[in-house]
Design a protein around this motif. Structure first.
Motif, PDB file in Angstrom:
ATOM      1  N   UNK A 182      46.085  24.996  43.340  1.00 24.33           N
ATOM      2  CA  UNK A 182      46.107  26.201  44.248  1.00 24.33           C
ATOM      3  C   UNK A 182      45.732  27.423  43.319  1.00 24.33           C
ATOM      4  N   UNK A 183      44.993  28.133  43.890  1.00 23.87           N
ATOM      5  CA  UNK A 183      44.391  29.408  43.053  1.00 23.87           C
ATOM      6  C   UNK A 183      45.363  30.417  42.897  1.00 23.87           C
ATOM      7  N   UNK A 188      46.534  33.479  39.270  1.00 24.06           N
ATOM      8  CA  UNK A 188      47.325  34.403  39.708  1.00 24.06           C
ATOM      9  C   UNK A 188      46.702  35.824  38.810  1.00 24.06           C
ATOM     10  N   UNK A 189      46.863  35.410  37.659  1.00 17.87           N
ATOM     11  CA  UNK A 189      46.562  36.510  36.726  1.00 17.87           C
ATOM     12  C   UNK A 189      45.077  37.131  37.013  1.00 17.87           C
ATOM     13  N   UNK A 190      44.092  36.106  37.064  1.00 13.67           N
ATOM     14  CA  UNK A 190      42.767  36.538  37.637  1.00 13.67           C
ATOM     15  C   UNK A 190      42.550  37.187  38.839  1.00 13.67           C
ATOM     16  N   UNK A 191      43.259  36.843  39.847  1.00  9.46           N
ATOM     17  CA  UNK A 191      43.383  37.404  40.984  1.00  9.46           C
ATOM     18  C   UNK A 191      43.792  38.878  41.195  1.00  9.46           C
ATOM     19  N   UNK A 192      45.020  38.939  40.175  1.00  9.59           N
ATOM     20  CA  UNK A 192      45.703  40.299  39.826  1.00  9.59           C
ATOM     21  C   UNK A 192      44.616  41.435  39.452  1.00  9.59           C
ATOM     22  N   UNK A 193      43.680  40.644  38.564  1.00  6.39           N
ATOM     23  CA  UNK A 193      42.568  41.629  38.127  1.00  6.39           C
ATOM     24  C   UNK A 193      41.517  41.602  38.707  1.00  6.39           C
ATOM     25  N   UNK A 194      41.500  41.307  40.083  1.00  9.26           N
ATOM     26  CA  UNK A 194      40.309  41.264  40.886  1.00  9.26           C
ATOM     27  C   UNK A 194      38.995  40.666  40.633  1.00  9.26           C
TER      28      UNK A 194
END
Length: 303
Positions: A182-183, A188-194
């Motif tokens: 699950x991404x 999550x770290x990458x998603x928060x960094x857009x």
């Protein structure tokens, strides 16, 4: 030009994974190493150590791995064999690498930076599928175009089917033998960094995502820290992409480059301007045999 005049990248594809051994497109699925894969990693470490000792240079000062378990396990085994401990950090190209990390020699330790940009090419809906089955479905010409051509790209994945879902919802396993994590949980770290994560990729797109990491992290850190070498553990497509960028391989010729599992490739760059000097495998005979096995995947079951 002598060995000490060059910056050396010890680059290797991870050791054999559970899905490599079963002729399955792995992509972003988190497959574990097999015992053979761990043995390949130990052999790689011995080759790296022998090269450094015979050329009177220090062991690599920093390591880079993808965010997938098989590269991290490969790095674990290599560092254990080299007698080094980890200092792990997940990064994006927007991360400011700690000044201490750039300028400090870690006694008995190696900082290892993990980035999704070193991940395997995302194989879209082909992930988790057996290569002979995909070959049969698409035919040899289209199979080889999508798999090997610089711009070949599999169909996008349906992430609702592919990923293990949150809150114990496992999703539909129809047509999928294995799952991408699950991404929202793993990345999550990458998603928060857009960061924009792919749902399918061509090799061209892997090159595009790797360039800023190579220039702004690997080479920039090497220059600032005056490093002699680093070790990068990637995947077939991310290693091919690094080669294409560093050596300037053409879009046409990169189709014929195959990367064997677990055999270190040294790329030497001029320390004055970081231009390409030469490349060579530390075990060239094994690399040649194993690279052909990679090319034949889908046409026969590999041992």
């Amino acid at each position: 030009m002598t060995v000490t005049d060059t910056f050396k990248l010890f680059i290797l594809r991870h050791g054999q994974s559970e899905l490599n051994s079963e002729n399955i497109f792995c992509g972003w699925i988190d497959a574990q190493l097999t015992e053979k894969g761990k043995s390949q990693a130990r052999h790689s470490a011995k080759l790296i150590k022998r090269f450094c000792e015979s050329n009177n240079i220090s062991l690599p000062q920093i390591g880079y791995a993808s965010r997938l378990v098989r590269t991290q396990q490969t790095m674990d085994v290599i560092l254990e064999e080299l007698g080094l401990e980890h200092v792990n950090q997940v990064i994006t190209t927007k991360t400011n690498i700690n000044e201490e990390l750039q300028n400090t020699r870690f006694e008995g330790q190696m900082p290892v930076l993990q980035t999704w940009r070193l991940n395997e090419r995302h194989y879209g809906s082909w992930q988790g599928q057996r290569k002979p089955d995909i070959l049969k479905e698409y035919g040899k010409e289209k199979y080889m175009y999508i798999r090997r051509d610089y711009n070949g790209k599999p169909p996008k994945v349906n992430l609702n089917l592919e990923m293990v879902q949150e809150e114990n919802d496992q999703g539909s396993f129809t047509g999928y033998d294995f799952k991408e994590p699950n991404r929202h949980l793993k990345y999550g770290f990458e998603e928060r960094a857009n960061e924009r994560l792919p749902e399918s990729e061509s090799l061209c797109e892997v090159v595009i995502r790797l360039k800023p990491f190579l220039n702004n992290v690997v080479l920039s850190t090497a220059k600032k820290s005056n490093q002699e070498s680093c070790v990068i553990v990637g995947h077939g497509s991310s290693v091919r992409s690094l080669l294409k960028i560093l050596e300037g391989i053409s879009d046409q010729d990169i189709k014929d480059v195959d990367i064997p599992n677990g055999i270190p490739l040294i790329i030497e760059l001029d320390r004055e301007n970081y231009s390409f000097v030469r490349k060579f495998y530390l075990d060239p005979e094994s690399a040649k045999v194993n690279a052909q096995m990679v090319r034949d995947e889908g046409f026969e079951k590999n041992s």
